[in-house]
Design an enzyme around this catalytic site. Sequence first.
Site, PDB file in Angstrom:
ATOM      1  N   GLY A 181       0.823  -1.203   0.000  1.00 30.94           N
ATOM      2  CA  GLY A 181       0.000   0.000   0.000  1.00 30.94           C
ATOM      3  C   GLY A 181       0.855   1.251   0.000  1.00 30.94           C
ATOM      4  N   CYS A 182       0.350   2.301   0.609  1.00 26.91           N
ATOM      5  CA  CYS A 182       1.052   3.582   0.649  1.00 26.91           C
ATOM      6  C   CYS A 182       2.448   3.426   1.232  1.00 26.91           C
ATOM      7  CB  CYS A 182       0.230   4.572   1.486  1.00 26.91           C
ATOM      8  SG  CYS A 182       1.114   6.089   1.876  1.00 26.91           S
ATOM      9  N   PHE A 183       3.449   3.867   0.487  1.00 26.17           N
ATOM     10  CA  PHE A 183       4.812   3.676   0.982  1.00 26.17           C
ATOM     11  C   PHE A 183       5.144   4.572   2.169  1.00 26.17           C
ATOM     12  CE2 PHE A 183       6.039   5.794  -3.358  1.00 26.17           C
ATOM     13  CZ  PHE A 183       5.496   7.012  -2.978  1.00 26.17           C
TER      14      PHE A 183
END
Length: 215
Positions: free
Chosen positions: A40-42
């Site tokens: 997902g979002c890094f």
Amino acid sequence: MSQSCDLPGMSVPRSRFPAPDNDLELPADAGEQRAVLGGGCFWCTEAVYLALDGVTAVTSGYAGGSADTANYDAVCTGTTDHAEVIEVRYDPARTSYGELLRIFFSVAHDPTQLNRQGNDRGTQYRSSVFYENEDQKRVAEAYIRKLDEAGVYEAPVVTTLEPLDAFYPAEDYHQNFAARNPFQPYVMAAAAPKVEKLRDQFGDRLKPEFNDDQA
């Protein structure tokens, strides 16, 4: 990136996640090693791994697509084949690939969500392990098999195993984003709770500065 409070296995204790053993380890080669993981979002995964003892550097970036579209605006369209990933550099004398996977599947993201994490949707948010050799692939396959056999999650693990052709660092403003922007709404809603869960369940695996009650 949308606000999301989804946390993997919130009620699943650490003991349910397999600890590294002979099937979940790589040869302890001398020198710094790396793992490339997409969850997902890094911003969130980066925040988790920066806190781990033995991790020497974490870089947010992109993998799975080509160099000409490895930029945030293009990747956000979900049409470039990239995933948002982190490159984790680590000292194998202090931690291991198997231990990094244990944190990946238990804290860093939810591996049962297909092409999404919480409200972040698209193939760029897919759960993925990008392996750079057959040993990494073997260990990741073994870990996923153990998770499914143990029934750790009610739903099957959908993490993809993909060869690492190239890693493209993300733009400078993405690097160390959560630490530099602790009161940004997304960070407070999604990244901070994961770091807190890491502290609660894996406090013995943290760098001293992250295990401080004041951290």
